[in-house]
Design a protein around this motif. Structure first.
Motif, PDB file in Angstrom:
ATOM      1  N   LEU A   6       0.850  -1.186   0.000  1.00 55.42           N
ATOM      2  CA  LEU A   6       0.000   0.000   0.000  1.00 55.42           C
ATOM      3  C   LEU A   6       0.885   1.234   0.000  1.00 55.42           C
ATOM      4  N   ILE A   7       0.591   2.166  -0.881  1.00 52.42           N
ATOM      5  CA  ILE A   7       1.398   3.373  -1.033  1.00 52.42           C
ATOM      6  C   ILE A   7       0.531   4.598  -0.763  1.00 52.42           C
ATOM      7  N   ASP A   8       0.960   5.394   0.199  1.00 46.51           N
ATOM      8  CA  ASP A   8       0.225   6.609   0.552  1.00 46.51           C
ATOM      9  C   ASP A   8       1.176   7.797   0.509  1.00 46.51           C
ATOM     10  N   ARG A   9       0.749   8.864  -0.152  1.00 48.29           N
ATOM     11  CA  ARG A   9       1.514  10.107  -0.196  1.00 48.29           C
ATOM     12  C   ARG A   9       0.642  11.215   0.372  1.00 48.29           C
ATOM     13  N   SER A  10       0.921  11.606   1.596  1.00 53.84           N
ATOM     14  CA  SER A  10       0.139  12.667   2.215  1.00 53.84           C
ATOM     15  C   SER A  10       0.989  13.396   3.248  1.00 53.84           C
ATOM     16  N   ASP A  11       0.738  14.694   3.373  1.00 58.68           N
ATOM     17  CA  ASP A  11       1.443  15.525   4.363  1.00 58.68           C
ATOM     18  C   ASP A  11       2.956  15.446   4.187  1.00 58.68           C
ATOM     19  N   ALA A  12       3.412  15.364   2.940  1.00 57.31           N
ATOM     20  CA  ALA A  12       4.839  15.325   2.589  1.00 57.31           C
ATOM     21  C   ALA A  12       5.535  14.046   3.037  1.00 57.31           C
ATOM     22  N   LEU A  14       5.809   9.839   2.421  1.00 57.10           N
ATOM     23  CA  LEU A  14       5.520   8.634   1.651  1.00 57.10           C
ATOM     24  C   LEU A  14       5.469   7.459   2.616  1.00 57.10           C
ATOM     25  N   THR A  15       4.317   6.813   2.727  1.00 55.05           N
ATOM     26  CA  THR A  15       4.165   5.671   3.626  1.00 55.05           C
ATOM     27  C   THR A  15       3.997   4.407   2.805  1.00 55.05           C
ATOM     28  N   LEU A  16       4.889   3.439   3.010  1.00 47.61           N
ATOM     29  CA  LEU A  16       4.883   2.165   2.297  1.00 47.61           C
ATOM     30  C   LEU A  16       4.518   1.069   3.288  1.00 47.61           C
ATOM     31  N   THR A  17       3.351   0.444   3.080  1.00 42.08           N
ATOM     32  CA  THR A  17       2.814  -0.527   4.028  1.00 42.08           C
ATOM     33  C   THR A  17       2.787  -1.917   3.413  1.00 42.08           C
ATOM     34  N   LEU A  18       3.505  -2.850   4.023  1.00 36.80           N
ATOM     35  CA  LEU A  18       3.474  -4.248   3.582  1.00 36.80           C
ATOM     36  C   LEU A  18       2.122  -4.835   3.943  1.00 36.80           C
ATOM     37  N   ASN A  19       1.496  -5.537   2.989  1.00 41.26           N
ATOM     38  CA  ASN A  19       0.103  -5.941   3.191  1.00 41.26           C
ATOM     39  C   ASN A  19      -0.158  -7.346   2.645  1.00 41.26           C
ATOM     40  N   ARG A  20       0.552  -8.324   3.234  1.00 40.23           N
ATOM     41  CA  ARG A  20       0.279  -9.739   2.927  1.00 40.23           C
ATOM     42  C   ARG A  20       0.048 -10.478   4.240  1.00 40.23           C
ATOM     43  N   PRO A  21      -1.019 -10.176   4.946  1.00 33.90           N
ATOM     44  CA  PRO A  21      -1.211 -10.746   6.281  1.00 33.90           C
ATOM     45  C   PRO A  21      -1.230 -12.263   6.299  1.00 33.90           C
TER      46      PRO A  21
END
Length: 254
Positions: A6-12, A14-21
């Motif tokens: 999951l890739i999120d770009r907000s408030d300057a 970049l958040t990269l979230t691993l998502n294979r639970p």
């Protein structure tokens, strides 16, 4: 990129979230490629001032997807895993890690390239490369003794000892350990927002100065480790260890 990253770009940030639970966020070639592409793109994006690497509230990553690694082993420095490792090694933007639960293999060695590391007290960090018939990667055979001293590095790499998040902070492998109920992901996010609010040129220069004496050697060692790792991965010891892992049995080394 699929929903495994999951890739999120907000408030300057970049958040990269691993998502294979279902696999405890085991890392595949696809995920490595997505991570590398996103981190590399952030270097030329003035809107991004900090990068967060995280898993879920219960798991960071169980390391490499074993089936993926056995079926298509990394071949050379252009393979997805090495592209990712080079990306975190050379990132000019601050890297912040949020670690809950297991952080196995590359899940721990990637932290050596992060600038700020927040862990749960009961997080479980482990580098079982020797146990699996392999060798260290990500420059860890150089960076870990430099950070912790040879005896502690040898204990973690030769024996593959598992340590808790609390212990990781005690020995200098992480910044802060948060007790149960304290959100590690939120703590990492707040740190990223603080960095994003700082003068960007000063942040980049300070990070460059912090890493200038180790970065070149870390890259050289990373390349050496990668060549040895690829050779060992094709060898009988690693094949036996990884097969035993998949078959849930004790390995037998001849």
């Amino acid at each position: 990129m699929s929903q495994t990253l999951l890739i999120d770009r907000s408030d300057a940030v970049l958040t990269l979230t691993l998502n294979r639970p279902e696999t405890k966020n085991a890392l595949t070639r696809e995920i490595y490629s997505g991570l590398a592409d996103a981190i590399n793109a952030a270097q030329d994006d003035p809107a991004i001032r900090a990068i967060v690497l995280q898993g879920s509230q219960s798991c960071f990553t169980s390391g490499n997807d074993v089936n993926d690694f056995l079926n298509v082993p990394p071949a050379g420095q252009d393979s997805p895993v090495y592209r990712f490792l080079r990306a975190i090694l050379s990132s000019e933007k601050p890297l912040i890690a949020a670690v809950n639960g297991p952080a196995v293999g590359v899940g721990t060695t990637m932290l050596l390239h992060c600038d700020l590391i927040y862990v749960a007290e009961d997080a479980r960090l482990k580098m079982p490369f020797v146990n699996l018939g392999l060798c260290p990667e990500a420059g860890s055979s150089f960076l870990l003794p430099r950070l912790l001293g040879h005896p502690r590095a040898a204990e973690l790499l030769l024996l593959g000892e598992e340590i808790s998040g609390r212990r990781a902070v005690e020995i200098g492998l992480a910044n802060h350990a948060l007790a149960a109920g304290q959100p590690v992901l939120d703590a990492a996010r707040q740190a990223a927002l603080r960095l994003a609010a700082q003068p960007p040129s000063s942040v980049r220069l300070t990070k460059r100065l912090l890493k200038q004496h180790s970065q070149k050697q870390a890259q050289e060692v990373m390349e050496q480790e990668g060549a040895h790792f690829a050779t060992l991965l094709q060898g009988p010891d690693a094949r036996e260890a990884l097969s035993a892992f998949l078959e849930k049995r004790k390995p037998v080394f001849s």
